[in-house]
Write an enzyme that holds these catalytic residues in place. Structure first.
Site, PDB file in Angstrom:
ATOM      1  N   HIS A 267      25.212 -16.161  -0.524  1.00  0.00           N
ATOM      2  CA  HIS A 267      25.179 -16.523   0.695  1.00  0.00           C
ATOM      3  C   HIS A 267      24.760 -15.784   1.895  1.00  0.00           C
ATOM      4  O   HIS A 267      23.793 -16.219   2.685  1.00  0.00           O
ATOM      5  CB  HIS A 267      26.617 -17.298   1.293  1.00  0.00           C
ATOM      6  CG  HIS A 267      26.566 -18.010   2.392  1.00  0.00           C
ATOM      7  ND1 HIS A 267      26.810 -17.498   3.763  1.00  0.00           N
ATOM      8  CD2 HIS A 267      26.087 -19.124   2.502  1.00  0.00           C
ATOM      9  CE1 HIS A 267      26.680 -18.300   4.652  1.00  0.00           C
ATOM     10  NE2 HIS A 267      26.004 -19.567   4.021  1.00  0.00           N
ATOM     11  N   GLY A 303      20.525 -25.930  -0.640  1.00  0.00           N
ATOM     12  CA  GLY A 303      20.175 -24.875   0.253  1.00  0.00           C
ATOM     13  C   GLY A 303      19.156 -25.357   0.965  1.00  0.00           C
ATOM     14  O   GLY A 303      19.142 -24.873   2.491  1.00  0.00           O
ATOM     15  N   GLY A 307      18.556 -25.592   5.368  1.00  0.00           N
ATOM     16  CA  GLY A 307      17.524 -24.852   6.120  1.00  0.00           C
ATOM     17  C   GLY A 307      17.480 -23.506   5.705  1.00  0.00           C
ATOM     18  O   GLY A 307      16.625 -22.661   6.279  1.00  0.00           O
ATOM     19  N   LYS A 308      18.158 -23.182   4.507  1.00  0.00           N
ATOM     20  CA  LYS A 308      18.207 -21.663   3.905  1.00  0.00           C
ATOM     21  C   LYS A 308      16.935 -21.395   3.014  1.00  0.00           C
ATOM     22  O   LYS A 308      16.788 -20.425   2.474  1.00  0.00           O
ATOM     23  CB  LYS A 308      19.538 -21.504   3.472  1.00  0.00           C
ATOM     24  CG  LYS A 308      20.745 -21.493   4.493  1.00  0.00           C
ATOM     25  CD  LYS A 308      22.030 -21.387   3.698  1.00  0.00           C
ATOM     26  CE  LYS A 308      23.167 -21.612   5.158  1.00  0.00           C
ATOM     27  NZ  LYS A 308      24.446 -21.683   4.453  1.00  0.00           N
ATOM     28  N   ILE A 309      16.542 -22.704   2.473  1.00  0.00           N
ATOM     29  CA  ILE A 309      15.220 -22.746   1.461  1.00  0.00           C
ATOM     30  C   ILE A 309      14.431 -23.499   2.026  1.00  0.00           C
ATOM     31  O   ILE A 309      14.577 -24.689   2.493  1.00  0.00           O
ATOM     32  CB  ILE A 309      15.932 -22.747   0.073  1.00  0.00           C
ATOM     33  CG1 ILE A 309      16.825 -21.867  -0.582  1.00  0.00           C
ATOM     34  CG2 ILE A 309      14.540 -23.114  -0.879  1.00  0.00           C
ATOM     35  CD1 ILE A 309      17.273 -22.099  -1.869  1.00  0.00           C
TER      36      ILE A 309
END
Length: 337
Positions: A267, A303, A307-309
């Site tokens: 994370h 993810g 918006g993390k990927i």
């Protein structure tokens, strides 16, 4: 009424794609040639084949002078196992730019530079093991004298850290603490340090972040140090590390995130990438499952929703024990001709 035969033998549309195929052993003579088939084998072998493809793409772009900042996250069991040497080699060879791990990923790396862990068995009398002072990590045995030896090094190191903090007038961050630990290894240990992740991260100036630095034997040693001395001055700053970690993602033109296991390292890396709109490449290797809603089991597609990927990122998840597949992945990307 539809005939049973027509129900069973329903006509189908033709499917375009890669035929499923494995290696015919008369036609292959090396592990490299066997791995070339993985993408066509199906199931998790195909996912490993995809991971090879993604990491090779990252390596190609870096070789062409493109900036792809590679983040590596792993849980402590990766260092407990023989994958430690692979991680150390990757850092030594300049293949990794940023590391995030747990406290065990730090202390066990240091301890292994003092004394090895020993191959044991999954099925033992654990109460008897406790009586004998032998700790167990799966089928890996860690005699307690390793931690006794670790304390002999850590107490003087804490004294050094305290002096550094007094001289500069502010606490070390966890990543600075680990950097200084690498310097300490360089000064105090012999040739055995050359298989250490911390040592090579120090030599190559690769930051190692550990937001939960006290959650392990390092925390135990800090407890002893502070309680026995009544110390209230030695502090490890994690707040400024989050700024440093996030900015390493924000300032990168592209990022690749390679995650072994789940938990905090996973994370910390993908959340840092949120601040730049997501990572561009992601490889997850995990045995965690998604249906309990845990972060460890969350697939890359989840993810994307945060918006993390990036939505257009190149990503894959391999559901497998990392000790089985990571050596194959690293060898195929880094060493296969």
């Amino acid at each position: 009424m539809t005939e049973p035969k027509d129900i069973v033998l329903k006509e189908s549309e033709e499917v375009e794609g890669i035929p499923i195929e494995g290696p015919w052993l008369d036609d292959v003579s090396s592990l490299e040639e066997v791995l070339d088939y993985y993408e066509r084998i199906g199931f998790q072998a195909t996912h490993l084949g995809k991971a090879i493809e993604i990491w090779k793409k990252v390596e190609k772009r870096r070789a062409e002078g493109k900036e792809v900042r590679v983040f590596l996250g792993y849980t402590s069991n990766i260092i407990s196992s023989g994958l430690r040497e692979l991680v150390a080699w990757l850092v030594k060879e300049g293949k990794i730019d940023v590391i995030v791990t747990t406290a065990g990923g730090i202390e066990e790396d240091f301890i292994k530079a003092l004394k090895p862990f020993i191959l044991g068995d999954w099925h033992v009398n654990d109460a008897l093991m406790r009586e004998k002072g032998i700790n167990r990590i799966g089928n890996i045995f860690v005699p307690n004298d390793r931690y006794i030896e670790f304390e002999k090094y850590m107490i003087p190191f804490f004294e050094r850290v305290l002096e550094i903090e007094k001289e500069r007038g502010k606490p070390l961050t966890a990543s600075e603490f680990i950097y200084e630990l690498g310097r300490y290894m360089d000064e105090k240990l012999g040739k055995e340090k050359e298989r250490s992740v911390i040592y090579w991260a120090y030599k190559r100036n690769v930051p190692i972040f550990c937001p939960a630095i006290t959650d392990g034997s390092i925390g135990d040693m800090l407890y002893f140090f502070k309680e026995e001395r009544g110390d209230r001055e030695l502090i490890i700053d994690i707040a400024n590390d989050i700024v440093k970690l996030n900015n390493l993602a924000v300032t990168a033109k592209e990022t690749a995130s390679i995650i072994l296991g789940g938990s905090l390292p996973k994370h910390a890396i993908i959340n840092a990438n949120l601040f730049r709109g997501g990572t561009d490449y992601a490889i997850y290797i995990t045995t965690a499952v998604p249906w309990d809603g845990s972060l460890s089991g969350a697939p890359p597609s989840e993810g994307v929703s945060w918006g993390k990927i990036r939505a257009k990122a190149d990503y894959v998840e391999i559901w497998a024990d990392a000790t089985l597949v990571f050596p194959l992945l690293v060898w195929k990307v880094m060493k296969a001709p």
